[in-house]
Enzyme design. Structure first.
Site, short mmCIF file in Angstrom:
data_model
loop_
_atom_site.label_atom_id
_atom_site.label_comp_id
_atom_site.label_asym_id
_atom_site.label_seq_id
_atom_site.Cartn_x
_atom_site.Cartn_y
_atom_site.Cartn_z
N ARG A 35 4.19 -11.84 16.58
CA ARG A 35 4.37 -10.38 16.57
C ARG A 35 3.01 -9.68 16.69
NH1 ARG A 35 7.55 -7.71 11.62
NH2 ARG A 35 5.62 -8.21 10.53
N LYS A 64 3.34 -2.93 15.64
CA LYS A 64 2.87 -2.79 14.27
C LYS A 64 1.40 -2.36 14.35
CE LYS A 64 3.46 -5.22 9.88
NZ LYS A 64 4.03 -4.08 9.15
N GLU A 123 15.35 2.59 10.19
CA GLU A 123 14.84 1.68 9.17
C GLU A 123 14.28 2.50 8.03
OE1 GLU A 123 11.38 -0.58 10.42
OE2 GLU A 123 10.62 1.09 11.61
N1 PXG Z 1 9.66 -1.84 8.97
C1 PXG Z 1 8.40 -1.38 8.89
C2 PXG Z 1 8.10 -0.03 9.44
C3 PXG Z 1 7.39 -2.16 8.30
O1 PXG Z 1 6.15 -1.71 8.23
C4 PXG Z 1 9.05 -3.88 7.87
C5 PXG Z 1 9.99 -3.07 8.48
C6 PXG Z 1 9.47 -5.22 7.38
O2 PXG Z 1 9.00 -6.24 8.25
P1 PXG Z 1 8.67 -7.72 7.74
O3 PXG Z 1 8.13 -8.42 8.93
O4 PXG Z 1 7.65 -7.59 6.65
O5 PXG Z 1 9.95 -8.30 7.26
C7 PXG Z 1 7.71 -3.44 7.79
C8 PXG Z 1 6.63 -4.26 7.18
C9 PXG Z 1 3.82 -1.60 2.28
C10 PXG Z 1 3.83 -2.15 3.66
O6 PXG Z 1 2.74 -1.59 1.66
C11 PXG Z 1 4.99 -2.66 4.20
C12 PXG Z 1 5.00 -3.19 5.49
C13 PXG Z 1 3.85 -3.14 6.20
C14 PXG Z 1 2.70 -2.61 5.67
C15 PXG Z 1 2.66 -2.13 4.37
O7 PXG Z 1 4.87 -1.17 1.80
N2 PXG Z 1 6.21 -3.70 5.93
#
Ligand code: PXG
Length: 291
Positions: free
Chosen positions: A52, A151, A184
């Site tokens: 990713r 991301k 989301e």
């Molecule tokens: N949606 C978004 C917008 C994210 O940033 C997820 C879904 C979940 O993806 P994963 O790959 O982790 O299952 C994310 C990722 C925080 C924080 O501090 C959270 C994310 C990224 C950066 C910081 O809450 N989550």
């Protein structure tokens, strides 16, 4: 022990881990990142996170100056140098140092840094009692402007929705896309279970990040012989769902019991949500790269 940070090929002490004020990651949010976890010495789904990361970099036309094999080694070395077995890892690649203009052609070398730290777990009552969340008025970025699947270091869209959640004193907020479909949450993907026992999650084209946890959960649901429907839905489906839960690297699987002041079903975490969480926990020590 002072933390050791990986910075452009070297492990340096936290105080020495510095980035230039001319770095375009800072000046323009020009860069990409990943949040990864290690469970008992297993870098969970590291390959998927790196895929990713490299896809996000490709989407912004930035070439990461390391192969995926070199990046894997750098992550392993950073976690080991900090003697961690359970960790939260933040991997960041910025466009690097340039001049004050936005033009990235003046940035000659992306900066790569990796921070490995202890995991800060969410409060236990979130899992036991479930979350109250809201719907943010801030809509998800439109894919025609910038793909929400990247991301990137520009998280202001999500941050503005998070500020709305803070104002309402809740830990998360649902983000709708421009058309009004649920995309989301600010840092988590969203799932529903409807009254027929089918599981629903927004398709990626609605504006959801391709969550690693999301994919793992979809696979578990399929293995259980349940139906998973990736189709757009609105707040109507959320409010009338039998169960609702969020997924993410930090949160894992977390039940939602109240949205915009409306109780989801009986206001208690759902049965399937609890079962999925247990199944997820079991595989976190298996699928990945060993430290
Ligand atoms: N949606 C978004 C917008 C994210 O940033 C997820 C879904 C979940 O993806 P994963 O790959 O982790 O299952 C994310 C990722 C925080 C924080 O501090 C959270 C994310 C990224 C950066 C910081 O809450 N989550």
């Amino acid at each position: 022990m002072e933390r050791l940070i990986y910075l452009n090929g070297e492990l340096v002490e936290r105080k020495q881990a510095k980035i230039s004020v001319f770095d375009h990651g800072l000046l323009y949010g020009d860069g990409v990142f990943e949040g990864i976890r290690a469970y008992s010495g297993n870098l969970f789904k590291l390959k998927e996170h790196l895929d990713r990361l490299y896809n996000s970099a490709a989407a912004i036309e930035m070439e990461i100056p390391m192969t995926k094999e070199e990046m894997t080694r750098a992550v392993v070395d950073t976690v080991n140098a900090n003697k961690l077995r359970d960790a939260y890892i933040r991997l960041v690649v910025t466009r690097g140092v340039g001049d004050l203009g936005i033009n990235p052609v003046k940035c000659f070398e992306p900066a790569v840094f990796i921070i490995a730290d202890k995991v800060t777990l969410y409060p236990e009552e979130y899992y036991k009692n479930g979350l109250n969340i809201i719907t943010a008025s801030t809509r998800r970025n439109i894919p025609e402007a910038l793909s929400p699947r990247i991301k990137s270091l520009n998280y202001l869209n999500n941050i503005m929705a998070k500020i709305e959640a803070n104002r309402m004193k809740v830990p998360e907020a649902i983000m709708l896309n421009r058309e009004g479909y649920v995309a989301e949450c600010t840092g988590d993907n969203i799932f529903l279970v409807n009254t027929r026992g089918e599981v629903l999650t927004p398709p990626l084209y609605t504006g959801a990040l391709n969550g690693i946890t999301r994919t793992v959960i979809i696979d578990i649901i399929k293995d259980m012989g349940l139906k998973i429907i990736e189709a757009p839905f609105t707040l109507f489906e959320v409010y009338s769902s039998a169960e609702c839960f969020l997924t993410g690297t930090a949160a894992e699987i977390i039940p939602v019991v109240d949205v915009d002041g409306r109780k989801i079903a009986d206001g208690r975490p759902g049965e399937l949500t609890i079962k999925l969480k247990e199944k997820f926990r079991k595989i976190t020590k298996k699928d990945g790269v060993k430290l």
